[in-house]
Design a protein around this motif. Sequence first.
Motif, short mmCIF file in Angstrom:
data_model
loop_
_atom_site.label_atom_id
_atom_site.label_comp_id
_atom_site.label_asym_id
_atom_site.label_seq_id
_atom_site.Cartn_x
_atom_site.Cartn_y
_atom_site.Cartn_z
N LEU A 1 0.80 -1.22 0.00
CA LEU A 1 0.00 0.00 0.00
C LEU A 1 0.84 1.27 0.00
O LEU A 1 0.30 2.35 -0.14
CB LEU A 1 -0.95 -0.01 1.20
N ASP A 2 2.16 1.15 0.16
CA ASP A 2 2.98 2.36 0.17
C ASP A 2 3.54 2.69 -1.21
O ASP A 2 4.32 3.60 -1.34
CB ASP A 2 4.10 2.25 1.21
N THR A 3 3.14 1.97 -2.26
CA THR A 3 3.57 2.32 -3.62
C THR A 3 2.64 3.40 -4.16
O THR A 3 1.58 3.68 -3.59
CB THR A 3 3.54 1.09 -4.55
N ASN A 4 3.00 3.97 -5.28
CA ASN A 4 2.19 5.03 -5.88
C ASN A 4 1.13 4.50 -6.83
O ASN A 4 0.30 5.25 -7.31
CB ASN A 4 3.09 6.02 -6.63
N GLU A 5 1.20 3.19 -7.14
CA GLU A 5 0.26 2.61 -8.09
C GLU A 5 -0.11 1.20 -7.67
O GLU A 5 0.76 0.44 -7.23
CB GLU A 5 0.89 2.59 -9.48
N ILE A 6 -1.37 0.86 -7.81
CA ILE A 6 -1.84 -0.49 -7.54
C ILE A 6 -2.47 -1.02 -8.83
O ILE A 6 -3.34 -0.38 -9.41
CB ILE A 6 -2.89 -0.52 -6.41
N LYS B 1 -7.17 6.84 -1.52
CA LYS B 1 -7.51 7.86 -2.51
C LYS B 1 -6.28 8.48 -3.19
O LYS B 1 -6.36 8.94 -4.32
CB LYS B 1 -8.35 8.97 -1.88
N HIS B 2 -5.13 8.48 -2.52
CA HIS B 2 -3.95 9.11 -3.09
C HIS B 2 -3.15 8.16 -4.00
O HIS B 2 -2.16 8.56 -4.58
CB HIS B 2 -3.04 9.63 -1.97
N ILE B 3 -3.61 6.93 -4.16
CA ILE B 3 -2.91 5.93 -4.96
C ILE B 3 -3.53 5.87 -6.36
O ILE B 3 -4.76 5.91 -6.50
CB ILE B 3 -3.02 4.53 -4.29
N THR B 4 -2.70 5.74 -7.38
CA THR B 4 -3.19 5.52 -8.73
C THR B 4 -3.63 4.07 -8.83
O THR B 4 -2.87 3.15 -8.51
CB THR B 4 -2.09 5.79 -9.78
N LEU B 5 -4.85 3.85 -9.28
CA LEU B 5 -5.40 2.51 -9.41
C LEU B 5 -5.43 2.16 -10.89
O LEU B 5 -6.15 2.77 -11.67
CB LEU B 5 -6.81 2.48 -8.81
N ALA C 1 -12.78 -2.37 -5.90
CA ALA C 1 -11.36 -2.01 -5.99
C ALA C 1 -11.16 -0.53 -5.69
O ALA C 1 -10.24 -0.15 -4.96
CB ALA C 1 -10.82 -2.35 -7.37
N MET C 2 -12.02 0.32 -6.24
CA MET C 2 -11.90 1.76 -6.02
C MET C 2 -12.15 2.14 -4.57
O MET C 2 -11.48 3.01 -4.03
CB MET C 2 -12.87 2.51 -6.94
N ARG C 3 -13.10 1.48 -3.93
CA ARG C 3 -13.45 1.84 -2.56
C ARG C 3 -12.46 1.31 -1.54
O ARG C 3 -12.40 1.82 -0.42
CB ARG C 3 -14.86 1.35 -2.24
N THR C 4 -11.68 0.30 -1.90
CA THR C 4 -10.69 -0.22 -0.95
C THR C 4 -9.30 0.38 -1.14
O THR C 4 -8.47 0.27 -0.25
CB THR C 4 -10.59 -1.76 -1.04
N ALA C 5 -9.07 1.02 -2.27
CA ALA C 5 -7.76 1.63 -2.52
C ALA C 5 -7.68 3.00 -1.85
O ALA C 5 -8.67 3.74 -1.85
CB ALA C 5 -7.53 1.79 -4.02
N LEU D 1 -19.26 5.76 -11.60
CA LEU D 1 -19.00 7.12 -12.09
C LEU D 1 -18.87 8.11 -10.95
O LEU D 1 -18.00 8.99 -10.97
CB LEU D 1 -20.10 7.55 -13.06
N ALA D 2 -19.72 7.99 -9.95
CA ALA D 2 -19.64 8.90 -8.80
C ALA D 2 -18.30 8.72 -8.08
O ALA D 2 -17.67 9.71 -7.69
CB ALA D 2 -20.79 8.63 -7.84
N GLU D 3 -17.84 7.48 -7.95
CA GLU D 3 -16.57 7.21 -7.29
C GLU D 3 -15.40 7.76 -8.12
O GLU D 3 -14.45 8.32 -7.58
CB GLU D 3 -16.41 5.70 -7.08
N LEU D 4 -15.48 7.63 -9.44
CA LEU D 4 -14.43 8.16 -10.32
C LEU D 4 -14.33 9.68 -10.21
O LEU D 4 -13.26 10.24 -10.31
CB LEU D 4 -14.71 7.79 -11.78
#
Length: 143
Positions: free
Chosen positions: A31-36, A96-100, A90-94, A138-141
Motif C-alpha cells: 500500500l505504500d507504492t504510488n500505483e496499484i 484515494k492518493h494511490i493511482t489505481l 477495488a476503487m473503494r478499498t484503494a 462514475l460517482a466514485e471516479l
Amino acid sequence: MSSIADGFRAFRYSPHCETPANQTNTQHQTLDTNEISVTIGGSHHTNGNGEIEAVGAVWYDQNETRNLAFNIPGNLASPTAGELAAILKAMRTAPKHITLKLSIKSLDIIKLLTKHAPRLERLGWIQTPGAKLSQAVLAELRE
C-alpha cells in the motif's frame, strides 16, 4: 485529466504471438507504492428461473489477501454487474492518493463509463442494465 475517458486505455491483443508463455515471480504490491494494479473480472448467466446471476472478481496478485470473488445480489444482477461491482470494490478499498490501474477485459464496460456515460446520464439511465452500479462507479471516479 479533462474527462474520465482520458483515464482509460484499451489494449488489443494480437491473435498471433511468437513468444512462448512463461510465468515469472512478481513482487507483491504494498500500500505504500504510488500505483496499484488490479485485474477486474465478472461473469453472468441465466439460471433455470430465467433470472440473471452475476459474480465479480478483484485480483491483485498471486496469494494476495485482497483478492476477492463475490456474488452480486439479485436486484443488481445484469450482464455488466460483475465487472462494475468489482471496479467499485477495488476503487473503494484503494487509498484515494494511490493511482489505481485497472485491467478490464470488457471493452463494453470501458465504453459505458466513458463514451456512453454522458448520453445515458442525460437520458436518466432509462432501460440501462446495471444502471445503479454504473452510476456508483462514475460517482466514485469523480470524487
